[in-house]
Design an enzyme around this catalytic site. Structure first.
Site, PDB file in Angstrom:
ATOM      1  CG  ASN A   1      -0.246  -0.048   2.528  1.00  0.00           C
ATOM      2  OD1 ASN A   1       0.925   0.329   2.645  1.00  0.00           O
ATOM      3  ND2 ASN A   1      -0.929  -0.507   3.553  1.00  0.00           N
TER       4      ASN A   1
ATOM      5  CD  GLN B   1      -5.034  -4.882 -11.961  1.00  0.00           C
ATOM      6  OE1 GLN B   1      -4.186  -4.365 -11.251  1.00  0.00           O
ATOM      7  NE2 GLN B   1      -5.142  -6.195 -12.083  1.00  0.00           N
TER       8      GLN B   1
ATOM      9  CG  HIS C   1      -5.261  -5.557  -6.944  1.00  0.00           C
ATOM     10  ND1 HIS C   1      -4.623  -6.538  -6.246  1.00  0.00           N
ATOM     11  CD2 HIS C   1      -5.063  -5.849  -8.256  1.00  0.00           C
ATOM     12  CE1 HIS C   1      -4.056  -7.391  -7.081  1.00  0.00           C
ATOM     13  NE2 HIS C   1      -4.311  -6.990  -8.313  1.00  0.00           N
TER      14      HIS C   1
ATOM     15  CD  GLU D   1       0.792  -2.137 -11.391  1.00  0.00           C
ATOM     16  OE1 GLU D   1       1.320  -3.001 -10.662  1.00  0.00           O
ATOM     17  OE2 GLU D   1      -0.297  -1.595 -11.107  1.00  0.00           O
ATOM     18  CG  HIS D   2      -1.270  -4.212 -14.622  1.00  0.00           C
ATOM     19  ND1 HIS D   2      -1.534  -3.708 -13.360  1.00  0.00           N
ATOM     20  CD2 HIS D   2      -0.520  -5.326 -14.444  1.00  0.00           C
ATOM     21  CE1 HIS D   2      -0.963  -4.488 -12.459  1.00  0.00           C
ATOM     22  NE2 HIS D   2      -0.347  -5.472 -13.083  1.00  0.00           N
TER      23      HIS D   2
ATOM     24  CG  ASP E   1      -2.269  -9.759 -11.701  1.00  0.00           C
ATOM     25  OD1 ASP E   1      -1.273  -9.037 -11.867  1.00  0.00           O
ATOM     26  OD2 ASP E   1      -3.379  -9.319 -11.366  1.00  0.00           O
TER      27      ASP E   1
ATOM     28  CG  HIS F   1      44.079   9.493 -11.997  1.00  0.00           C
ATOM     29  ND1 HIS F   1      43.925  10.008 -10.730  1.00  0.00           N
ATOM     30  CD2 HIS F   1      42.940   8.777 -12.252  1.00  0.00           C
ATOM     31  CE1 HIS F   1      42.743   9.644 -10.247  1.00  0.00           C
ATOM     32  NE2 HIS F   1      42.130   8.894 -11.151  1.00  0.00           N
TER      33      HIS F   1
END
Length: 428
Positions: free
Chosen positions: A209, A255, A258, A322-323, A356, A415
């Protein structure tokens, strides 16, 4: 549901805003819990577990007997399903193994790159209203393939102090080393600092979350890496008249269920499709067990009509879902030109829920627009790329003058000296 027709481009950023609290709204709570767990370890973890999860635990570590009991509690059909999903995920992630890259950049100068596993990783698995045992497959399987030496898992207990049997079964099946009954901010903090019971890790994976998301970002202040800022779930579907409205509605609801802070969006070049999808959502919503959660998420949903594919594509890239489901006749146009998305699902018969669970791709994906700069979890998420080089006498003679000139131009005498000394030794 919120229907928007031909939104003005100036309004896109407001229209596509996620329904989440800002980092600043939560960071005070996260900071306080991190500080207390850093100072008081297990005592603080146990106190916050009792406060947030309503259970006082004698031992946070899951015992061997609990794994055996969990396996006995699960139906054979579910165990077979988990095993099939595991097989597909393993096949896809094993295919991502890459060989060492080695070449001579010039005579006598050999460079190569190898990948080495991150030794200690922590997996966060949400419990709460939906115990996401599938996420264990998505994280532990590539961790094992990569060769991580220590894999620990944290997940919040129920009010009886137990973890869902499917979580324990999947953890054992995938080779997780230790499982702890700890969730939320306190779990992320414990894996960040380490306690007497919970090992410190080098990288933390897993969704959660808004509080878990901010906690993971906070952990980076203490030298711990994270997979990505993976927060509340989101889905964008682009559909025209070639799509099936019932299928689209089912994906949006998949979704929405969820969590109340999930966001689902339909972008369409068809007003009729928007109307049909809205009707289907209302119809299908009534039959859901998680109806109350889905209803609240749907309040933040958007049904957006635009007149052409080009405008739709620009809006999608601005959102960075996201999807992302593509159900249009001209799917090649969208697939080739979409730049920002976590995972893409193509065609009427490719539900997001396939990714998923069991198709083989990883479902741990960037949210909140982070798909613009983050990848989803993959095998390389559990690996580090290390470079090597070996230079011979011939090589330092070929390359030395170049190094000297560049080091001198930057004012770094030591160097230059490191090369000059070697070149002079070859004159003897």
């Amino acid at each position: 549901m919120n229907k928007i027709y031909n939104p003005n481009r100036k309004e896109w950023s407001t229209l596509l805003k996620r329904p989440t609290q800002s980092f600043e709204d939560i960071e005070g709570i996260v900071s306080s819990i991190f500080n207390e767990i850093n100072e008081n370890g297990d005592t603080a973890v146990e106190r916050y577990t009792q406060k947030f999860d309503g259970i006082k635990l004698k031992d946070m570590l899951v015992a061997t007997m609990e794994f055996s009991n969990a396996e006995d509690q699960l139906a054979k059909e579910l165990k077979d399903a988990i095993n099939l999903a595991k097989s597909n995920i393993e096949v896809f992630h094993k295919a991502q193994v890459s060989e060492r890259i080695q070449l001579d950049t010039m005579p006598g100068v050999t460079c190569w790159q190898e990948k080495r596993p991150i030794e200690k990783v922590g997996l966060y698995i949400p419990g709460g209203t939906a115990p996401l045992f599938s996420t264990i497959l998505m994280l532990a399987i590539p961790a094992k393939i990569a060769g991580c030496k220590e894999i620990i898992l944290c997940s919040p207990p129920d009010n009886n102090g137990n973890l869902n049997p499917a979580i324990l079964y999947a953890a054992k099946l995938c080779g997780v080393d230790k499982v702890f009954k700890v969730g939320g901010i306190q779990a992320i903090a414990a894996m960040t600092f380490g306690t007497k019971s919970i090992p410190q890790v080098y990288k933390i994976f897993g969704p959660g979350n808004q509080y878990v998301t901010v906690a993971k970002q906070w952990a980076t202040r203490y030298g711990v890496a994270i997979d990505m800022p993976a927060g509340p779930s989101e889905l964008l579907v682009v559909a025209d008249d070639s799509a099936n409205a019932a299928f689209v509605a089912s994906d949006l609801l998949s979704q929405a269920e969820h969590g109340v802070d999930s966001q689902v969006i339909l972008v369409s070049t068809s007003k009729e499709m928007i109307t049909n999808v809205e009707d289907e959502v209302i119809k299908q919503l009534k039959a859901l067990q998680r109806k109350d959660i889905a209803e609240k998420a749907i309040e933040n949903s958007k049904l957006i009509y635009v007149e052409d594919d080009e405008t739709a594509l620009q809006l999608i890239n601005a959102y960075g879902p996201e999807h992302y489901i593509v159900c249009v006749e001209n799917e090649d146009f969208y697939i080739k030109n979409t730049m920002n998305a976590g995972s893409v699902f193509i065609g009427n018969y490719t539900p997001e829920s396939a990714g998923d669970y069991a198709s083989g791709t990883n479902h741990t994906l960037p949210t909140n627009g982070y798909a613009k700069q983050y990848s989803g979890v993959n095998l390389d998420s559990f690996l580090k790329s290390m470079t090597f080089q070996k230079i011979t006498k011939q090589g330092i003679q070929n390359l030395g003058k170049t190094i000297e000139l560049m080091a001198e131009a930057e004012g770094l005498q030591a160097h230059k000296n490191a090369v000059t000394l070697r070149l002079e030794s070859l004159k003897d």
